[in-house]
Write a protein that holds these residues in place. Structure first.
Motif, PDB file in Angstrom:
ATOM      1  N   ASP A  17       0.783  -1.197   0.050  1.00  0.00           N
ATOM      2  CA  ASP A  17       0.162  -0.048   0.013  1.00  0.00           C
ATOM      3  C   ASP A  17       0.785   1.243  -0.096  1.00  0.00           C
ATOM      4  OD1 ASP A  17      -2.266  -1.544   0.114  1.00  0.00           O
ATOM      5  OD2 ASP A  17      -2.914  -0.845   1.951  1.00  0.00           O
ATOM      6  N   ALA A  18       0.284   2.406  -0.184  1.00  0.00           N
ATOM      7  CA  ALA A  18       0.928   3.771  -0.324  1.00  0.00           C
ATOM      8  C   ALA A  18       1.420   3.916   1.115  1.00  0.00           C
ATOM      9  CB  ALA A  18       0.064   4.658  -0.576  1.00  0.00           C
ATOM     10  N   ALA A  19       2.521   4.692   1.200  1.00  0.00           N
ATOM     11  CA  ALA A  19       3.205   5.007   2.460  1.00  0.00           C
ATOM     12  C   ALA A  19       3.400   4.087   3.429  1.00  0.00           C
ATOM     13  CB  ALA A  19       2.325   6.258   3.083  1.00  0.00           C
ATOM     14  N   VAL A  20       3.872   2.753   3.267  1.00  0.00           N
ATOM     15  CA  VAL A  20       4.271   1.681   3.889  1.00  0.00           C
ATOM     16  C   VAL A  20       5.676   1.948   4.149  1.00  0.00           C
ATOM     17  CG1 VAL A  20       2.469   0.312   3.646  1.00  0.00           C
ATOM     18  CG2 VAL A  20       4.396   0.050   2.053  1.00  0.00           C
ATOM     19  N   SER A  23       9.664   3.458  -0.858  1.00  0.00           N
ATOM     20  CA  SER A  23      10.620   4.210  -1.218  1.00  0.00           C
ATOM     21  C   SER A  23      11.842   4.229  -0.535  1.00  0.00           C
ATOM     22  CB  SER A  23      10.119   5.400  -1.659  1.00  0.00           C
ATOM     23  OG  SER A  23       9.238   5.495  -2.422  1.00  0.00           O
ATOM     24  N   ASN A  24      11.597   4.442   1.130  1.00  0.00           N
ATOM     25  CA  ASN A  24      12.555   4.375   1.763  1.00  0.00           C
ATOM     26  C   ASN A  24      13.414   3.295   1.976  1.00  0.00           C
ATOM     27  OD1 ASN A  24      13.137   7.407   3.361  1.00  0.00           O
ATOM     28  ND2 ASN A  24      10.694   7.166   2.981  1.00  0.00           N
ATOM     29  N   ARG A  35      14.545   9.355   4.164  1.00  0.00           N
ATOM     30  CA  ARG A  35      13.962  10.524   3.876  1.00  0.00           C
ATOM     31  C   ARG A  35      12.817  10.943   4.578  1.00  0.00           C
ATOM     32  NH1 ARG A  35      12.786  10.553  -2.402  1.00  0.00           N
ATOM     33  NH2 ARG A  35      11.771   8.622  -1.359  1.00  0.00           N
ATOM     34  N   ASP A  37      10.314  13.214   4.131  1.00  0.00           N
ATOM     35  CA  ASP A  37       9.326  13.653   3.224  1.00  0.00           C
ATOM     36  C   ASP A  37       8.825  12.472   2.603  1.00  0.00           C
ATOM     37  OD1 ASP A  37      11.623  13.471   1.982  1.00  0.00           O
ATOM     38  OD2 ASP A  37      10.977  14.197   0.044  1.00  0.00           O
ATOM     39  N   SER A  38       7.422  12.682   2.288  1.00  0.00           N
ATOM     40  CA  SER A  38       6.945  11.454   1.509  1.00  0.00           C
ATOM     41  C   SER A  38       7.340  11.624  -0.029  1.00  0.00           C
ATOM     42  CB  SER A  38       5.395  11.385   1.715  1.00  0.00           C
ATOM     43  OG  SER A  38       4.867  12.713   1.348  1.00  0.00           O
ATOM     44  N   ARG A  70      -1.243   4.169  -5.654  1.00  0.00           N
ATOM     45  CA  ARG A  70      -2.306   5.104  -5.002  1.00  0.00           C
ATOM     46  C   ARG A  70      -3.686   4.920  -5.974  1.00  0.00           C
ATOM     47  NH1 ARG A  70       2.190   7.710  -3.217  1.00  0.00           N
ATOM     48  NH2 ARG A  70       2.010   8.396  -1.073  1.00  0.00           N
ATOM     49  N   ASN A 122       7.069  -3.181   7.937  1.00  0.00           N
ATOM     50  CA  ASN A 122       8.293  -2.096   8.144  1.00  0.00           C
ATOM     51  C   ASN A 122       7.642  -1.043   9.243  1.00  0.00           C
ATOM     52  OD1 ASN A 122      10.266  -0.381   7.402  1.00  0.00           O
ATOM     53  ND2 ASN A 122       8.854   0.952   6.252  1.00  0.00           N
ATOM     54  N   LEU A 126       8.303   1.956  15.319  1.00  0.00           N
ATOM     55  CA  LEU A 126       7.032   2.890  16.127  1.00  0.00           C
ATOM     56  C   LEU A 126       6.558   1.739  16.792  1.00  0.00           C
ATOM     57  CD1 LEU A 126       5.927   4.728  12.923  1.00  0.00           C
ATOM     58  CD2 LEU A 126       7.152   5.595  15.099  1.00  0.00           C
ATOM     59  N   SER A 152      12.732  -1.260   9.859  1.00  0.00           N
ATOM     60  CA  SER A 152      12.555   0.008   9.922  1.00  0.00           C
ATOM     61  C   SER A 152      13.611   0.579   9.073  1.00  0.00           C
ATOM     62  CB  SER A 152      13.058   0.471  11.418  1.00  0.00           C
ATOM     63  OG  SER A 152      13.057   1.777  11.497  1.00  0.00           O
ATOM     64  N   ALA A 153      13.138   1.228   7.949  1.00  0.00           N
ATOM     65  CA  ALA A 153      13.958   2.283   7.004  1.00  0.00           C
ATOM     66  C   ALA A 153      14.364   3.291   8.014  1.00  0.00           C
ATOM     67  CB  ALA A 153      12.883   2.452   5.900  1.00  0.00           C
ATOM     68  N   LEU A 154      13.608   3.694   8.880  1.00  0.00           N
ATOM     69  CA  LEU A 154      14.068   4.856   9.824  1.00  0.00           C
ATOM     70  C   LEU A 154      15.645   4.597  10.406  1.00  0.00           C
ATOM     71  CD1 LEU A 154      13.856   7.805  10.843  1.00  0.00           C
ATOM     72  CD2 LEU A 154      12.660   6.986  12.689  1.00  0.00           C
TER      73      LEU A 154
HETATM   74  P1  GDP Z   1       5.971   4.385  -0.092  1.00  0.00           P
HETATM   75  O1  GDP Z   1       4.697   5.282  -0.104  1.00  0.00           O
HETATM   76  O2  GDP Z   1       5.468   2.956   0.412  1.00  0.00           O
HETATM   77  O3  GDP Z   1       7.086   4.391  -1.038  1.00  0.00           O
HETATM   78  O4  GDP Z   1       6.317   5.011   1.380  1.00  0.00           O
HETATM   79  P2  GDP Z   1       7.563   6.086   1.738  1.00  0.00           P
HETATM   80  O5  GDP Z   1       8.965   5.554   1.492  1.00  0.00           O
HETATM   81  O6  GDP Z   1       7.231   7.455   0.938  1.00  0.00           O
HETATM   82  O7  GDP Z   1       7.213   6.288   3.166  1.00  0.00           O
HETATM   83  C1  GDP Z   1       6.161   6.968   3.691  1.00  0.00           C
HETATM   84  C2  GDP Z   1       6.072   8.008   4.783  1.00  0.00           C
HETATM   85  O8  GDP Z   1       6.493   6.873   5.994  1.00  0.00           O
HETATM   86  C3  GDP Z   1       7.138   8.804   4.864  1.00  0.00           C
HETATM   87  O9  GDP Z   1       6.919  10.092   5.667  1.00  0.00           O
HETATM   88  C4  GDP Z   1       8.585   8.052   5.545  1.00  0.00           C
HETATM   89  O10 GDP Z   1       9.182   9.310   6.093  1.00  0.00           O
HETATM   90  C5  GDP Z   1       7.774   7.185   6.621  1.00  0.00           C
HETATM   91  N1  GDP Z   1       8.522   6.116   6.796  1.00  0.00           N
HETATM   92  C6  GDP Z   1       8.812   5.173   5.949  1.00  0.00           C
HETATM   93  N2  GDP Z   1       9.578   4.242   6.439  1.00  0.00           N
HETATM   94  C7  GDP Z   1       9.553   4.266   7.898  1.00  0.00           C
HETATM   95  C8  GDP Z   1       9.872   3.566   9.138  1.00  0.00           C
HETATM   96  O11 GDP Z   1      10.788   2.607   9.045  1.00  0.00           O
HETATM   97  N3  GDP Z   1       9.661   4.188  10.186  1.00  0.00           N
HETATM   98  C9  GDP Z   1       9.012   5.383  10.143  1.00  0.00           C
HETATM   99  N4  GDP Z   1       8.914   5.908  11.629  1.00  0.00           N
HETATM  100  N5  GDP Z   1       8.599   6.103   9.390  1.00  0.00           N
HETATM  101  C10 GDP Z   1       8.654   5.663   8.150  1.00  0.00           C
END
Ligand code: GDP
Length: 174
Positions: A17-20, A23-24, A35, A37-38, A70, A122, A126, A152-154
């Motif tokens: 799904d979106a925002a999981v 990309s990170n 990163r 930012d999304s 999306r 991922n 949190l 955790s990509a963070l």
């Molecule tokens: P995508 O849409 O699946 O590619 O997701 P993105 O990589 O754009 O990440 C979506 C949001 O989640 C962004 O605001 C990222 O900073 C945040 N994010 C991604 N991975 C993690 C993680 O491992 N931990 C946390 N806390 N936030 C994350």
């Protein structure tokens, strides 16, 4: 880019799904920083990552959806030729885990039957916001014959392990 300078070149895709955090995760695997930012609507399409496994030089071409999910517009060509996949959900959003079975169906419909799939929960940093118990991920993976990992990509926790689990299984299968 040609595959002449490496022993194996393969395509792998990030799905979910979106925002999981796809990309990170891709960014981390390819050697970049986290990163906050999304991503933009039109993101990176793919990145390469070289890795040495045993005596072999492997080049992974990793594809990101660039936001297509999306619009539910991931096409069969996205999966075509992919030998591996990271199927990603967000441990803080149950709905993204519920979607994983939908993505799995699609991957099995459009992708090759031999695709190595790693289920990735991922955002393991949190913990206070966790909605999906690790046990649920483990159970789904077991039922579906997948490998499972929380990342955790963070904090860059387990990301390399998830990638390497995919690479070694792909090499075992070839
Ligand atoms: P995508 O849409 O699946 O590619 O997701 P993105 O990589 O754009 O990440 C979506 C949001 O989640 C962004 O605001 C990222 O900073 C945040 N994010 C991604 N991975 C993690 C993680 O491992 N931990 C946390 N806390 N936030 C994350």
């Amino acid at each position: 880019m040609s595959g002449e300078d490496c022993d194996y070149l393969f395509k792998a895709v990030l799905v979910g799904d979106a925002a999981v955090g796809k990309s990170n995760l891709l960014w981390r695997i390819a050697g970049g920083e986290f990163r906050l930012d999304s991503k933009p609507t039109i993101g990176v399409e793919f990145a390469y990552r070289d890795v040495k496994v045993g005596g072999s030089l492997v080049k992974a071409q990793l594809w990101d959806t660039a936001g297509q999910e999306r619009f539910r517009a991931i096409t069969s060509s996205y999966y075509r030729g992919a030998l591996g996949a990271l199927l990603v959900y967000d441990i803080t959003r149950q709905a993204t885990f519920d979607s994983a079975t939908k993505w799995l169906r699609e991957m099995r419909q459009f992708g090759s039957g031999e695709m190595v799939i790693i289920l990735v929960g991922n955002k393991s940093d949190l913990q206070h916001a966790r909605e999906v118990p690790a046990e649920d991920g483990r159970r789904l993976a077991e039922q579906e014959g997948l490998c499972f990992m929380e990342t955790s990509a963070l904090t860059n926790s387990n990301v390399e392990d998830a990638f390497m689990a995919m690479v070694t299984r792909i090499l075992e299968a070839t």
